[in-house]
Design a protein around this motif. Structure first.
Motif, short mmCIF file in Angstrom:
data_model
loop_
_atom_site.label_atom_id
_atom_site.label_comp_id
_atom_site.label_asym_id
_atom_site.label_seq_id
_atom_site.Cartn_x
_atom_site.Cartn_y
_atom_site.Cartn_z
N THR A 383 -25.68 -29.67 -52.49
CA THR A 383 -27.11 -28.51 -52.68
C THR A 383 -27.68 -28.07 -51.90
OG1 THR A 383 -27.08 -28.93 -54.85
CG2 THR A 383 -28.82 -28.64 -54.35
N CYS A 384 -28.98 -26.90 -51.46
CA CYS A 384 -29.30 -26.50 -49.65
C CYS A 384 -30.47 -25.66 -50.78
CB CYS A 384 -28.11 -26.27 -49.30
SG CYS A 384 -27.12 -24.74 -49.04
N TYR A 385 -30.98 -25.23 -49.71
CA TYR A 385 -31.97 -24.17 -49.91
C TYR A 385 -31.97 -23.13 -48.94
CZ TYR A 385 -33.68 -27.49 -52.67
OH TYR A 385 -33.99 -28.81 -53.91
N CYS A 386 -32.39 -22.16 -49.30
CA CYS A 386 -32.06 -21.11 -48.14
C CYS A 386 -33.18 -21.38 -47.47
CB CYS A 386 -32.54 -19.65 -49.09
SG CYS A 386 -32.71 -17.51 -48.00
N ILE A 387 -32.40 -21.10 -46.14
CA ILE A 387 -34.00 -20.78 -44.79
C ILE A 387 -34.41 -20.21 -44.74
CG2 ILE A 387 -32.18 -22.27 -43.79
CD1 ILE A 387 -31.64 -20.42 -41.75
N GLY A 390 -36.31 -20.00 -49.65
CA GLY A 390 -36.46 -20.72 -50.38
C GLY A 390 -36.00 -21.27 -51.76
N ARG A 391 -34.65 -20.64 -51.89
CA ARG A 391 -33.61 -20.16 -53.29
C ARG A 391 -33.22 -21.89 -52.77
NH1 ARG A 391 -28.78 -18.19 -55.17
NH2 ARG A 391 -28.57 -17.91 -57.39
N LYS A 392 -32.21 -22.47 -54.38
CA LYS A 392 -32.08 -23.19 -54.32
C LYS A 392 -30.07 -22.99 -54.38
CE LYS A 392 -30.85 -27.45 -57.46
NZ LYS A 392 -30.92 -28.44 -58.55
N MET A 393 -29.69 -23.39 -54.34
CA MET A 393 -27.97 -23.09 -53.78
C MET A 393 -27.44 -24.42 -53.41
SD MET A 393 -28.24 -20.22 -50.30
CE MET A 393 -27.76 -19.67 -49.92
N THR A 394 -25.50 -23.79 -52.78
CA THR A 394 -25.12 -24.64 -52.58
C THR A 394 -23.93 -24.40 -50.69
OG1 THR A 394 -23.06 -24.15 -53.04
CG2 THR A 394 -24.75 -24.89 -54.73
N ASN A 395 -24.06 -25.23 -50.26
CA ASN A 395 -23.37 -24.91 -48.55
C ASN A 395 -21.83 -23.98 -49.20
OD1 ASN A 395 -22.26 -27.24 -49.98
ND2 ASN A 395 -21.48 -28.15 -48.28
N ILE A 402 -30.36 -13.74 -53.52
CA ILE A 402 -32.09 -12.93 -53.68
C ILE A 402 -32.21 -12.57 -52.31
CG2 ILE A 402 -34.08 -13.35 -53.87
CD1 ILE A 402 -32.65 -13.91 -56.37
N CYS A 403 -32.51 -12.72 -51.04
CA CYS A 403 -32.74 -12.24 -49.60
C CYS A 403 -32.06 -12.22 -49.12
CB CYS A 403 -33.94 -12.91 -48.54
SG CYS A 403 -33.16 -14.18 -48.75
N GLY A 404 -31.12 -12.03 -48.92
CA GLY A 404 -29.56 -11.73 -48.35
C GLY A 404 -29.21 -12.27 -47.05
N LYS A 405 -29.92 -13.11 -46.56
CA LYS A 405 -30.57 -13.62 -45.49
C LYS A 405 -28.64 -15.09 -45.23
CE LYS A 405 -33.35 -11.43 -43.81
NZ LYS A 405 -33.60 -10.51 -43.29
N PRO A 406 -27.67 -14.79 -44.18
CA PRO A 406 -26.86 -16.05 -43.80
C PRO A 406 -27.39 -17.22 -44.12
CG PRO A 406 -27.81 -14.42 -42.00
CD PRO A 406 -28.25 -14.51 -43.32
N ASN A 407 -26.67 -18.08 -44.35
CA ASN A 407 -27.37 -19.75 -44.94
C ASN A 407 -26.99 -20.02 -43.79
OD1 ASN A 407 -28.17 -22.22 -45.74
ND2 ASN A 407 -26.62 -22.21 -47.20
N LEU A 408 -27.73 -20.00 -43.10
CA LEU A 408 -27.09 -20.94 -40.83
C LEU A 408 -27.20 -22.67 -41.02
CD1 LEU A 408 -29.10 -18.08 -39.04
CD2 LEU A 408 -26.04 -17.90 -39.96
N ARG A 409 -27.81 -22.72 -41.82
CA ARG A 409 -28.13 -24.54 -41.92
C ARG A 409 -26.70 -24.99 -42.48
NH1 ARG A 409 -32.98 -27.32 -44.90
NH2 ARG A 409 -33.90 -25.44 -42.52
N TYR A 410 -26.22 -23.95 -43.20
CA TYR A 410 -24.83 -24.63 -43.60
C TYR A 410 -22.85 -23.56 -43.45
CZ TYR A 410 -27.23 -28.78 -46.28
OH TYR A 410 -27.99 -29.21 -45.81
N ASN A 411 -22.95 -23.90 -42.34
CA ASN A 411 -22.53 -22.43 -42.25
C ASN A 411 -20.85 -23.31 -41.97
OD1 ASN A 411 -21.00 -20.16 -41.01
ND2 ASN A 411 -20.97 -21.60 -38.50
N HIS A 412 -20.36 -23.09 -44.12
CA HIS A 412 -18.92 -22.87 -43.88
C HIS A 412 -18.59 -22.20 -44.88
CE1 HIS A 412 -19.68 -27.87 -43.19
NE2 HIS A 412 -20.99 -27.31 -43.74
N CYS A 413 -16.64 -22.35 -44.79
CA CYS A 413 -16.59 -21.18 -45.56
C CYS A 413 -16.27 -21.76 -46.97
CB CYS A 413 -14.71 -21.24 -45.44
SG CYS A 413 -14.75 -20.36 -43.34
#
Length: 417
Positions: A383-387, A390-395, A402-413
């Motif tokens: 579990t992580c959060y959009c940077i 702040g939406r809850k998501m997964t890696n 929601i916002c369409g931004k890349p989740n750069l904190r967890y850069n996995h396939c």
């Protein structure tokens, strides 16, 4: 610990592996990338034949001296496994009824052994990624059948992956993809899928749920052509092609119709001479189909794929309007043997914002993607959060829904899509 990807198709199957240079590479079985998805179970209890060897039994049917002899051979030919497989169903063979799991396991075991002997120098292939059409998500028993068959064939680690997702991964294997939206149109022998991915400037991706039709493929066109020929044979000879009413003579459907479809797809409308059983003793000059006749055969099935593609284009538009992220279509990639039909290109060009692109990997992109997927490092879901919002998501989610931004904190396939 060798690994392969398998695109288990309705008409043909392909498989791939990762070569020493780290590129997905098709495995040619006796020199051919496409292996007929067929088995032949002999009446005498001998070893089953697979792939091309099973397909060649159709010629034995044509050469048989009597209809009874042809029927005896036909009784051992097993095809249509992908479309027909079910948990409770069974297939009648000369050696008794066999489950779909057992038959598919035999076929997969043949592929496994070939890869071990001819690619991996005797090393055991333990891991496999099997691909499946989107329609199987509404038929989960079919996915379970694939898993059980792979396990029975001797694979230890088995993963499943949607065909259009695998096609996208296979396409990216040999093409630079950055800052563009890619639509994958996958028209195969028995099914159709369409998928969309938006790649950002560093190659990260955001994918919409694929859309599919499990009852629309090149085999439908083959059968429509067979019916056209059957009516002409009746008019000329007063009999059906099979000489049995309400029965399809598979050697002509699976061989002559397929070959003629390929010719007409390439613009050749020469007269067709059809040789009928037994022993190909009767010759029928069917005459060449007109362009209009051919279009009438093909169009209903192509239109079904166009409707699904229009649905995906609408989804892209709606998603952009709802979430404010700019999704667009920069490339339309054609995958699957039936995508070679000229009408496909013409109709897609009329509804898409860019011209469709035919790629060399038209037949093997899905298997290539499966090979890439099975060779990826395992990623444990967290579990992580959009940077950004702040939406809850997964890696495993590369972009926020929601916002369409890349989740750069967890850069996995992504995994097991």
């Amino acid at each position: 610990m060798a690994k392969i990807g398998i695109d288990f198709g309705t008409s043909f199957t392909t498989m791939s592996y990762m070569n020493k240079q780290g590129l997905a590479t098709p495995i040619r079985v006796y020199g051919k990338e496409k292996i007929p998805t067929m088995l032949y179970i002999p009446e005498d209890g001998g070893e089953p034949l697979m792939g091309e060897a099973a397909y060649n039994k159709y010629q034995d049917c044509m050469d048989a001296e009597t209809l009874e002899a042809a029927d005896l051979i036909l009784g051992g030919i097993i095809t249509g496994l992908k479309r027909d497989m079910s948990r409770n169903g069974a297939v009648a063979t000369p050696q008794g009824n066999m489950s779909y799991v057992s038959l598919i396991a035999l076929f997969l075991g043949f592929l496994k052994k070939y890869a071990e002997d001819n690619v991996f120098e005797g090393e055991c292939v333990t891991d496999v990624c099997m691909t499946y059409p989107v329609a199987f998500d509404w038929q989960p028993e079919k996915k379970e059948i694939l898993k059980e068959a792979a396990k029975q064939a001797g694979f230890k680690n088995i993963k499943l992956l949607k065909e259009p997702v695998a096609a996208l991964m296979g396409y990216k294997n040999t093409h630079e993809v950055r800052d563009e939206g890619v639509l994958i149109y996958d028209f195969g022998g028995g099914t159709f899928d369409v998928a969309y991915v938006m790649f950002d400037h560093i190659g990260e991706q955001y994918m919409l749920p694929p859309i599919g039709d499990g009852e629309c493929g090149g085999q439908n066109i083959d059968f429509a052509l067979y019916e056209n020929w059957d009516k002409k044979v009746q008019a000329q000879k007063g009999r059906h092609i099979s000489k049995h009413e309400n029965e399809v003579f598979l050697p002509i459907l699976k061989s002559d119709c397929v070959k003629q479809k390929e010719k007409m797809s390439n613009g050749s409308f020469s007269p067709e001479y059809l040789y009928l059983p037994p022993a190909a003793s009767i010759s029928v000059r069917l005459g060449a189909l007109s362009r209009q006749e051919w279009d009438d055969i093909v169009e209903p099935w192509v239109d079904k794929t166009i409707q699904k593609t229009e649905q995906m284009l609408k989804e892209i538009e709606n998603h952009s309007a709802t979430y404010g992220n700019q999704l667009r279509v920069d490339k339309v990639i054609l995958i699957g043997g039936s995508s070679r039909l000229p009408m496909v290109y013409e109709k897609l060009r009329s509804i898409c914002p860019v011209e469709p692109t035919r790629v060399p990997e038209v037949d093997v992109a899905v298997a290539n993607g499966a090979a890439i997927f099975i060779n990826k490092d395992e990623v444990r879901e967290q579990t992580c959060y959009c940077i950004e919002c702040g939406r809850k998501m997964t890696n495993k989610q590369r972009f926020c829904m929601i916002c369409g931004k890349p989740n750069l904190r967890y850069n996995h396939c992504f995994d097991d899509i």
